[in-house]
Design a protein around this motif. Structure first.
Motif, PDB file in Angstrom:
ATOM      1  N   SER A  20      -6.435  -2.583   1.908  1.00 19.03           N
ATOM      2  CA  SER A  20      -7.808  -3.072   2.450  1.00 19.03           C
ATOM      3  C   SER A  20      -8.161  -4.011   1.472  1.00 19.03           C
ATOM      4  CB  SER A  20      -8.829  -1.793   2.435  1.00 19.03           C
ATOM      5  OG  SER A  20      -8.751  -1.273   1.160  1.00 19.03           O
ATOM      6  N   THR A  21      -7.522  -4.376   0.380  1.00 22.03           N
ATOM      7  CA  THR A  21      -8.112  -5.191  -0.542  1.00 22.03           C
ATOM      8  C   THR A  21      -7.196  -6.386  -0.807  1.00 22.03           C
ATOM      9  OG1 THR A  21      -7.478  -3.771  -2.514  1.00 22.03           O
ATOM     10  CG2 THR A  21      -9.536  -3.467  -1.538  1.00 22.03           C
ATOM     11  N   ILE A  22      -5.785  -6.144  -0.744  1.00 19.16           N
ATOM     12  CA  ILE A  22      -5.068  -7.267  -1.344  1.00 19.16           C
ATOM     13  C   ILE A  22      -4.252  -7.952  -0.353  1.00 19.16           C
ATOM     14  CG2 ILE A  22      -2.787  -7.589  -2.484  1.00 19.16           C
ATOM     15  CD1 ILE A  22      -3.596  -5.241  -4.181  1.00 19.16           C
ATOM     16  N   LYS A  71      -2.977   1.619  -7.848  1.00 21.23           N
ATOM     17  CA  LYS A  71      -3.717   1.772  -6.641  1.00 21.23           C
ATOM     18  C   LYS A  71      -3.120   2.430  -5.450  1.00 21.23           C
ATOM     19  CE  LYS A  71      -6.223  -2.832  -7.152  1.00 21.23           C
ATOM     20  NZ  LYS A  71      -5.879  -2.889  -8.651  1.00 21.23           N
ATOM     21  N   VAL A 103      -6.015   1.542  -0.728  1.00 20.61           N
ATOM     22  CA  VAL A 103      -6.791   0.311  -1.307  1.00 20.61           C
ATOM     23  C   VAL A 103      -6.035  -0.936  -1.090  1.00 20.61           C
ATOM     24  CG1 VAL A 103      -7.418  -0.402  -3.661  1.00 20.61           C
ATOM     25  CG2 VAL A 103      -7.805   2.033  -2.952  1.00 20.61           C
TER      26      VAL A 103
END
Length: 370
Positions: A205-207, A198, A202
């Motif tokens: 924004s996602t973890i 990743k 990413v």
């Protein structure tokens, strides 16, 4: 970005920077960053340091030039005149006072010379030249503001974001910084799992673990590791240094401590002296899909002395086939790996990976001395 003038910038400042003798200290040194108008400052051949009073000293000629001032040197009187427009400052080496347009002003440390360079108190000179100064404790960063920036865009770490001349892979990052060149962004990523890796845009924004509080912890651990790792002196290195380096890493076994101690013995035998700086960039993190998070970091390193040009750094990927010159600064970017052996809420637990290397995925060249 932090804007107010603190009544005392360094009252709570600053742990300790780096030094050749710091390797034997009880506390590992800490890296102090200097950011002016949103862009990090890397001094050409002498970095800022913290004196015995806990005050940050900087090379006067470089910092004053950045603020549009001219610096002179009067050897007979050991004074440093600094001029800009109708402002005239005169500092005297070894004294904790200065003349500003003829009026005496007192500060709480001294201007000094070291290694052929003149160092002055950062806070005093910056504010005398009309700048605003702030100190950010979580990131050990001094912020200097010389102009209004209402129309500029900064990230959470007070860094200026640019929107032009973007790297080819700009989409991989949450934003692009003004003081990071495109070649650093476009450096190939480390070896990774093709489906589980990743990029930082990413990750942020996602973890959930990728938040400023956690990232500040990770960056400080990397700075502490780098200040130890890149600063060794065969005259002073001892087991305290070995244990301090070991403490910055993920603890999987005591085997690595044995290897670090072997390196300490080699430093003494090979008469190695090196100095350097590691400055990780929080917006440039890459997850390889194998459990490692690589932080792209700017570094400078100088090999002051050695007998044999091999294994000069505690790094299994050290390029022994490359002949580094002594007394020359090299700089570049490298991906330094962090990992954890904790599951679940692992956010605060990332530490330096045992296999962290300056020479596995990197760019390097001689530093610009201008």
């Amino acid at each position: 970005m932090r804007k107010g003038i603190l009544a005392s910038l360094v009252a709570a400042l600053i742990f300790s920077l780096f030094s050749a003798t710091a390797s034997a200290a009880n506390k590992p040194p800490s890296f102090v960053s200097v950011v002016m108008d949103g862009q990090k400052i890397w001094f050409p051949d002498a970095q800022a340091f913290v004196d015995e009073n806990g005050r940050t000293l900087v090379p006067v000629r470089f910092i004053a030039k950045k603020m549009g001032a001219n610096v002179g040197w009067e050897p007979k009187t050991m004074t440093v005149p600094i001029e800009r427009d109708d402002l005239h400052i005169v500092l005297t080496i070894g004294e904790s006072k200065a003349l500003v347009n003829g009026q005496e002003m007192v500060f709480d440390t001294k201007a000094i010379t070291s290694g052929g360079r003149t160092f002055v108190p950062l806070r005093f000179v910056s504010e005398a030249l009309g700048a605003q100064v702030d100190w950010d404790s979580p990131t050990s960063t001094v912020f200097i503001s010389t102009k209004e920036d209402d129309h500029e865009n900064y990230d959470e770490w007070g860094r200026l974001i640019r929107t032009t001349n973007l790297p080819k892979n700009a989409k991989d990052y949450p934003y692009i910084l003004a003081d990071v060149p495109n070649e650093a962004y476009e450096l190939a990523y480390p070896y990774s799992h093709p489906t589980d890796s990743k990029v930082s845009s990413v990750l942020y924004s996602t973890i959930p673990e990728f938040n400023k509080k956690n990232v500040d912890i990770w960056m400080n651990r990397l700075k502490t590791f780098g200040a130890l790792w890149l600063n060794v002196d065969y005259n002073t290195i001892d087991d305290t240094w070995a244990q301090a380096v070991f403490a910055t890493k993920v603890q999987s076994s005591n085997a690595e401590l044995k290897y670090i101690r072997r390196y300490v013995d080699w430093v003494k035998e090979n008469k190695i002296q090196i100095e350097g700086f590691l400055d990780p960039e929080p917006s440039m993190i890459y997850k390889d899909g194998f459990g490692n998070n690589y932080v792209r970091s700017k570094f400078r390193i100088k090999f002051n002395s050695f007998t044999e040009s091999k294994n000069l750094l505690y790094d299994e990927h050290f390029p022994n086939d490359r002949k580094f010159e002594t007394q020359v600064w090299y700089e570049g970017y490298a991906d330094i790996s962090l990992s954890t052996n904790v599951g679940g809420d692992w956010g605060s637990t990332l530490k330096v990976d045992p296999g962290a290397s300056l020479f596995r995925n990197y760019l390097i060249g001689k530093a610009d001395s201008k």
